[in-house]
Design a protein around this motif. Structure first.
Motif, PDB file in Angstrom:
ATOM      1  N   VAL A   6       8.855   8.756  -3.057  1.00 37.94           N
ATOM      2  CA  VAL A   6       8.796   9.929  -3.939  1.00 37.94           C
ATOM      3  C   VAL A   6       8.574  11.168  -3.066  1.00 37.94           C
ATOM      4  O   VAL A   6       7.718  11.162  -2.176  1.00 37.94           O
ATOM      5  CB  VAL A   6       7.655   9.819  -4.984  1.00 37.94           C
ATOM      6  CG1 VAL A   6       7.615  11.069  -5.856  1.00 37.94           C
ATOM      7  CG2 VAL A   6       7.819   8.576  -5.814  1.00 37.94           C
ATOM      8  N   LYS A   7       9.351  12.230  -3.351  1.00 38.08           N
ATOM      9  CA  LYS A   7       9.170  13.491  -2.633  1.00 38.08           C
ATOM     10  C   LYS A   7       8.174  14.368  -3.398  1.00 38.08           C
ATOM     11  O   LYS A   7       8.393  14.698  -4.565  1.00 38.08           O
ATOM     12  CB  LYS A   7      10.504  14.224  -2.484  1.00 38.08           C
ATOM     13  CG  LYS A   7      10.408  15.462  -1.599  1.00 38.08           C
ATOM     14  CD  LYS A   7      11.769  16.094  -1.393  1.00 38.08           C
ATOM     15  CE  LYS A   7      11.672  17.318  -0.487  1.00 38.08           C
ATOM     16  NZ  LYS A   7      12.997  17.953  -0.271  1.00 38.08           N
ATOM     17  N   LEU A   8       7.093  14.727  -2.755  1.00 36.67           N
ATOM     18  CA  LEU A   8       6.055  15.551  -3.388  1.00 36.67           C
ATOM     19  C   LEU A   8       6.416  17.032  -3.272  1.00 36.67           C
ATOM     20  O   LEU A   8       7.231  17.421  -2.423  1.00 36.67           O
ATOM     21  CB  LEU A   8       4.706  15.290  -2.710  1.00 36.67           C
ATOM     22  CG  LEU A   8       4.193  13.838  -2.785  1.00 36.67           C
ATOM     23  CD1 LEU A   8       2.865  13.701  -2.073  1.00 36.67           C
ATOM     24  CD2 LEU A   8       4.069  13.385  -4.245  1.00 36.67           C
ATOM     25  N   PRO A   9       5.795  17.903  -4.119  1.00 28.35           N
ATOM     26  CA  PRO A   9       6.120  19.350  -4.103  1.00 28.35           C
ATOM     27  C   PRO A   9       5.919  20.014  -2.746  1.00 28.35           C
ATOM     28  O   PRO A   9       6.591  20.973  -2.412  1.00 28.35           O
ATOM     29  CB  PRO A   9       5.168  19.940  -5.161  1.00 28.35           C
ATOM     30  CG  PRO A   9       4.871  18.808  -6.068  1.00 28.35           C
ATOM     31  CD  PRO A   9       4.870  17.571  -5.221  1.00 28.35           C
ATOM     32  N   ASN A  10       4.955  19.542  -1.953  1.00 29.77           N
ATOM     33  CA  ASN A  10       4.684  20.175  -0.657  1.00 29.77           C
ATOM     34  C   ASN A  10       5.603  19.676   0.457  1.00 29.77           C
ATOM     35  O   ASN A  10       5.395  19.983   1.626  1.00 29.77           O
ATOM     36  CB  ASN A  10       3.219  19.967  -0.269  1.00 29.77           C
ATOM     37  CG  ASN A  10       2.864  18.494  -0.090  1.00 29.77           C
ATOM     38  OD1 ASN A  10       3.709  17.619  -0.295  1.00 29.77           O
ATOM     39  ND2 ASN A  10       1.617  18.226   0.249  1.00 29.77           N
ATOM     40  N   GLY A  11       6.610  18.859   0.093  1.00 30.89           N
ATOM     41  CA  GLY A  11       7.558  18.370   1.085  1.00 30.89           C
ATOM     42  C   GLY A  11       7.195  17.021   1.669  1.00 30.89           C
ATOM     43  O   GLY A  11       7.984  16.402   2.379  1.00 30.89           O
ATOM     44  N   MET A  66       0.827  -1.201   0.000  1.00 31.74           N
ATOM     45  CA  MET A  66       0.000   0.000   0.000  1.00 31.74           C
ATOM     46  C   MET A  66       0.863   1.254   0.000  1.00 31.74           C
ATOM     47  O   MET A  66       2.042   1.232   0.324  1.00 31.74           O
ATOM     48  CB  MET A  66      -0.947   0.021   1.218  1.00 31.74           C
ATOM     49  CG  MET A  66      -0.260   0.158   2.558  1.00 31.74           C
ATOM     50  SD  MET A  66      -1.442   0.026   3.914  1.00 31.74           S
ATOM     51  CE  MET A  66      -2.540   1.384   3.547  1.00 31.74           C
ATOM     52  N   HIS A  67       0.224   2.376  -0.400  1.00 32.13           N
ATOM     53  CA  HIS A  67       0.884   3.680  -0.408  1.00 32.13           C
ATOM     54  C   HIS A  67       0.614   4.402   0.910  1.00 32.13           C
ATOM     55  O   HIS A  67      -0.493   4.346   1.434  1.00 32.13           O
ATOM     56  CB  HIS A  67       0.375   4.544  -1.572  1.00 32.13           C
ATOM     57  CG  HIS A  67       0.980   4.187  -2.891  1.00 32.13           C
ATOM     58  ND1 HIS A  67       0.339   3.357  -3.812  1.00 32.13           N
ATOM     59  CD2 HIS A  67       2.179   4.522  -3.454  1.00 32.13           C
ATOM     60  CE1 HIS A  67       1.101   3.209  -4.869  1.00 32.13           C
ATOM     61  NE2 HIS A  67       2.229   3.905  -4.688  1.00 32.13           N
ATOM     62  N   LEU A  68       1.634   5.105   1.409  1.00 29.59           N
ATOM     63  CA  LEU A  68       1.482   5.926   2.598  1.00 29.59           C
ATOM     64  C   LEU A  68       2.095   7.297   2.327  1.00 29.59           C
ATOM     65  O   LEU A  68       3.147   7.394   1.678  1.00 29.59           O
ATOM     66  CB  LEU A  68       2.194   5.292   3.805  1.00 29.59           C
ATOM     67  CG  LEU A  68       1.686   3.928   4.286  1.00 29.59           C
ATOM     68  CD1 LEU A  68       2.631   3.391   5.357  1.00 29.59           C
ATOM     69  CD2 LEU A  68       0.262   4.044   4.816  1.00 29.59           C
ATOM     70  N   ASP A  69       1.435   8.368   2.828  1.00 31.69           N
ATOM     71  CA  ASP A  69       1.976   9.724   2.745  1.00 31.69           C
ATOM     72  C   ASP A  69       2.558  10.100   4.102  1.00 31.69           C
ATOM     73  O   ASP A  69       1.855  10.040   5.124  1.00 31.69           O
ATOM     74  CB  ASP A  69       0.905  10.731   2.349  1.00 31.69           C
ATOM     75  CG  ASP A  69       0.528  10.602   0.887  1.00 31.69           C
ATOM     76  OD1 ASP A  69       1.284   9.952   0.151  1.00 31.69           O
ATOM     77  OD2 ASP A  69      -0.524  11.136   0.480  1.00 31.69           O
ATOM     78  N   VAL A  70       3.842  10.495   4.120  1.00 32.49           N
ATOM     79  CA  VAL A  70       4.537  10.797   5.371  1.00 32.49           C
ATOM     80  C   VAL A  70       4.947  12.262   5.346  1.00 32.49           C
ATOM     81  O   VAL A  70       5.647  12.690   4.413  1.00 32.49           O
ATOM     82  CB  VAL A  70       5.764   9.894   5.553  1.00 32.49           C
ATOM     83  CG1 VAL A  70       6.461  10.226   6.865  1.00 32.49           C
ATOM     84  CG2 VAL A  70       5.365   8.436   5.498  1.00 32.49           C
ATOM     85  N   GLY A  71       4.519  13.040   6.358  1.00 33.06           N
ATOM     86  CA  GLY A  71       4.820  14.469   6.362  1.00 33.06           C
ATOM     87  C   GLY A  71       5.438  14.972   7.646  1.00 33.06           C
ATOM     88  O   GLY A  71       6.082  16.021   7.670  1.00 33.06           O
ATOM     89  N   ARG A  72       5.247  14.240   8.756  1.00 34.04           N
ATOM     90  CA  ARG A  72       5.794  14.706  10.025  1.00 34.04           C
ATOM     91  C   ARG A  72       7.319  14.611  10.024  1.00 34.04           C
ATOM     92  O   ARG A  72       7.895  13.648   9.512  1.00 34.04           O
ATOM     93  CB  ARG A  72       5.198  13.916  11.188  1.00 34.04           C
ATOM     94  CG  ARG A  72       3.728  14.220  11.401  1.00 34.04           C
ATOM     95  CD  ARG A  72       3.148  13.507  12.603  1.00 34.04           C
ATOM     96  NE  ARG A  72       2.945  12.076  12.357  1.00 34.04           N
ATOM     97  CZ  ARG A  72       2.281  11.278  13.177  1.00 34.04           C
ATOM     98  NH1 ARG A  72       1.755  11.769  14.293  1.00 34.04           N
ATOM     99  NH2 ARG A  72       2.154   9.994  12.909  1.00 34.04           N
ATOM    100  N   GLU A  73       7.974  15.616  10.609  1.00 33.81           N
ATOM    101  CA  GLU A  73       9.433  15.736  10.548  1.00 33.81           C
ATOM    102  C   GLU A  73      10.126  14.486  11.108  1.00 33.81           C
ATOM    103  O   GLU A  73      11.050  13.936  10.508  1.00 33.81           O
ATOM    104  CB  GLU A  73       9.875  16.982  11.326  1.00 33.81           C
ATOM    105  CG  GLU A  73      11.360  17.237  11.248  1.00 33.81           C
ATOM    106  CD  GLU A  73      11.769  18.477  12.033  1.00 33.81           C
ATOM    107  OE1 GLU A  73      12.979  18.720  12.154  1.00 33.81           O
ATOM    108  OE2 GLU A  73      10.859  19.188  12.539  1.00 33.81           O
TER     109      GLU A  73
END
Length: 773
Positions: free
Chosen positions: A79-84, A25-32
């Motif tokens: 993959v690094k997305l534009p919003n970081g 599965m895909h996961l989006d990770v944003g926390r530092e």
């Protein structure tokens, strides 16, 4: 991996999701902290431990907020997305249990131990697998989120542990349940637990389906009713009944709901609405009921404005709009002050009494503006019918509420400033006594349950600030007058009129006639002459008309003669307005015998009054001329009787009344004159004629006389003093009891006049008469 070895690995806390072994599965990770854990995993062997937070709302979980059982996963792609944010593709490998947290900063680093599945009896597991697949198949049939394709991906799985994880990933379960499935390592127990969960989900879906069908039936019934109503409207339209009552009833019901009525009134309105719905449209009663309901919903029942209790602001507004009138302004500011302290005072009932044109109505508007209330005006002039106040019974054709309720509808709030204009002009005849109907309106103890014949339900008027205006108190019935606080506005003095002219009237007329201050200038001497010789009134209404006339004439000069500026002086006033229309009393040039200067109070303000005595041989006849009223005639007779009783002390022939006819005359015979305050003036003039002692030319006097020579107090001292000052008098004789009124006289006038306070006529004669010639 080595099962017996504890391995250190980065940990990624997940929110709201549980990853099982063999899941991709895909996961989006944003926390530092999570991003740093990912970066470390990518530098190592791409392995990371995925564990779920117990609370999804936490942005910065501690180790105590993370479940200890998770899944070791392989990061297949990042993959690094534009919003970081990092988007990763992970594949679950093995269940694992956290043994210890090695680091929490800059990311979670833990040691873990892999959890191996424990199998039971093979036959039992196969049976449980078949039951689970069957249950899942039935569940996909009733679920809207799952379909046959989902079932097809599951049914061919032969490994029981993999089957449980796959089925669990497709179910919409709570995080606690999904985590529990991850933690169970004994496969038969896991199979049994998932079947239990599926059974519960099936029951919930079944109940949802039943509820959905029930709602659908309800909607179908509503749609059917809507369709029938539309048909009914079409039928009524064909019959000429327009849209019929259905829409009207619904509209009136909405209006009743939005009117915020008291519960009792709302029940009455709903009851009348029910009657209205049942009464045929063509019935006369139908329009009567509808009219009644519309009045109920249009009257304010609870809506009110918030008083602005800033005393300084209110005082500033009152002073901006009106010059003088200190007593009225003081009373309004007192009301506001008490209101600010108590928050519960009932609305005061003020009665402004004074001649026309003094600004009673405009003052009421200013009061409303000063305290931030809505303003409504009701003229009572010529009202003779009691029903004008209380309304008509609903049984009458064309019945409607009285003017009070109509005024409240216009006001739109329950606490307006309500002006009762010309309350002294009400009359009574065979149709009733409207002044008696006003008693309930103006009584603070009764008006909280005011009853109107049309509305029939009690209405609260206690928060209304009533202000009445009147020209004459004598025509207001006693009981009605008793309910009001009377504030007298006697009129404006010359000084006040000058200020009002410069600050209000001229500016207003310049604006209305399209002029600017630079185009027209009216000098102060011209304004004073206009006040004295072109108007005679207590107010400023005619004065404003004269300014309007000057502005029109100035506009014509500017347009026709192309002058840029017009200056009006005292000399130019006659050229524009013609000869003066009035004259004002002036002091005598010489000392006069048999003539005294009195001070009079008229509706147009103060004036001087010359009283002349003529003696002729005769038989003691007393003649009074000058269109005197009854009170003034009685004052003259009292003065005559006093002089007869004091002939010896005054050195007068004791039988003068037998030898002479006495003629008392007050000039300007066309003007009616009345009042007791000319008593001492008549007596002084009479003594002067009989003793041949002149009256001082600079002296004016006012006061009532008794048969014993006592001097009694009078009214209107302020206006009389101003007229004396204007006429050039320097000394005024006044009753001693009027000493308290001197503070009302402007300081500039008070400094120029000498006031002599007397108790007896002997004191008057002492100061007014010169020695014999």
């Amino acid at each position: 991996m080595d099962n017996d070895k504890k391995t250190e690995i980065p940990l990624l806390p997940l929110r709201g999701v549980v990853v099982y072994p063999a899941m991709v599965m895909h996961l989006d990770v944003g926390r530092e902290k999570s991003v740093k854990a990912l970066e470390q995993a990518m530098m190592d062997d791409h392995h990371i431990l995925l564990a779920t937070q117990s609370e999804t709302s936490l942005d910065h979980p501690s180790k105590d907020d993370i479940y200890l059982t998770g899944t070791v996963a392989h990061i297949k792609q990042m993959v690094k997305l534009p919003n970081g944010t990092r988007r990763i593709l992970v594949e679950g490998l093995k269940r694992a249990e956290v043994q210890s947290f090695e680091n929490e900063d800059p990311y979670f680093s833990v040691t873990y131990e892999e959890l191996e599945e424990e199998h039971g009896d093979g036959v039992e597991e196969q049976a449980l697998m078949r039951m689970l697949i069957d249950d899942f198949h039935e569940f996909t049939k009733i679920s809207k989120k799952l379909n046959q394709d989902t079932y097809n991906t599951v049914k061919d799985i032969t490994e029981p542990g993999h089957l449980t994880d796959m089925v669990s990933s497709h179910l919409s379960l709570k995080i606690q349940h999904k985590q529990r499935i991850l933690e169970i390592v004994y496969v038969p127990e896991r199979l049994d637990y998932i079947m239990h969960l599926i059974k519960n989900e099936k029951e919930v879906l079944s109940m949802e389906k039943k509820l959905g069908q029930r709602v659908k039936r309800s909607m179908e019934r509503t749609q059917r009713e809507y369709y029938l109503r539309e048909q009914l409207k079409a039928i009524q339209k064909e019959l000429g009944e327009r849209d019929g009552k259905t829409g009207e009833v619904a509209e009136l019901k909405d209006q009743i709901d939005q009117a915020n009525m008291p519960e009792r009134i709302e029940n009455v309105a709903l009851k009348e609405l029910d009657r209205y719905e049942k009464v045929p449209q063509t019935s006369a009663e139908s329009s009567v009921i509808r009219n009644y309901i519309e009045w109920l919903v249009s009257i304010p029942w609870t809506k009110e404005t918030t008083d602005n209790l800033d005393i300084n602001r209110a005082e500033r507004i009152l002073n901006e709009d009106h010059y003088g009138l200190d007593k009225v302004k003081e009373r309004v500011l007192e009301y506001l002050s008490v209101q600010k302290l108590t928050q519960s005072i009932k609305g005061p009932i003020l009665c402004l009494v004074g001649p026309p044109g003094v600004g009673k109505t405009s003052l009421a508007k200013s009061i409303a503006r000063a305290i931030n209330r809505n303003f409504v005006r009701m003229s009572l002039g010529g009202v003779r019918d009691e029903a004008e106040i209380r309304g008509h019974r609903r049984t009458y054709v064309g019945a409607m509420p009285g003017r009070i309720i109509q005024g409240m509808k216009k006001a739109e709030t329950i606490n307006p400033v309500f002006l009762l204009d010309e309350i002294d002009k009400m009359a009574s005849d065979f149709r009733g006594d409207p002044s008696s109907a006003m008693l309930e309106v103006l009584d603070p103890e009764q008006n909280h349950t005011y009853s109107d014949h049309f509305i029939e339900e009690p209405y609260d008027l206690s928060k209304v600030m009533f202000i009445a205006t009147a020209n004459n108190l004598a025509t207001i019935p006693g009981p009605l007058l008793d309910r009001m606080e009377v504030i007298s506005i006697a009129g404006y003095t010359e000084v006040e009129k000058l200020h009002i002219s410069k600050e209000h009237l001229i500016q207003k007329q310049l604006k209305e006639n399209g002029l600017t201050k630079g185009q027209l200038q009216i000098r102060d001497d011209a304004i004073l002459k206009l006040i004295r010789m072109y108007t005679r009134e207590a107010g400023v209404r005619n004065l404003e008309r004269q300014f309007a006339s000057l502005c029109r004439k100035a506009a014509k000069i500017i347009v026709s003669e192309k002058q840029k500026r017009v200056v009006i002086t005292e000399k130019r006033l006659e050229d524009l307005l013609g000869k003066p229309r009035f004259r004002y009393g002036q002091a005598e040039k010489d000392h006069q015998t048999g003539a005294a200067t009195g001070l009079a109070y008229t509706q147009a303000g103060g004036d001087t009054l010359s009283i002349e005595i003529s003696l002729a041989k005769g038989k003691g006849k007393l003649t009074l001329t000058g269109k005197l009223g009854d009170v003034m005639k009685e004052s003259a007779e009292a003065a005559f009787s006093y002089v007869r009783s004091r002939t010896e002390e005054l050195n007068i022939d004791s039988d003068f009344y037998e030898k002479y006819d006495v003629h008392i005359h007050v000039p300007e015979g066309a003007t009616p004159k009345d009042g007791p305050s000319a008593g001492i003036t008549i007596a002084t003039a009479l003594v002067s004629a009989l003793t041949n002692r002149p009256v001082r030319k600079e002296v004016g006097m006012t006061g009532e006389i008794t048969l014993r020579g006592r001097v009694l107090p009078i009214g209107g001292l302020k206006e009389k003093s101003l007229s004396a000052h204007r006429a050039g008098l320097t000394t005024i004789i006044i009753p001693k009891e009027n000493d308290k009124d001197l503070e009302d006289i402007p300081e500039s006038v008070r400094d120029d006049l000498t006031f002599i306070k007397v108790n007896h006529l002997d004191q008057v004669l002492e100061h007014a008469l010169l020695e014999e010639n």
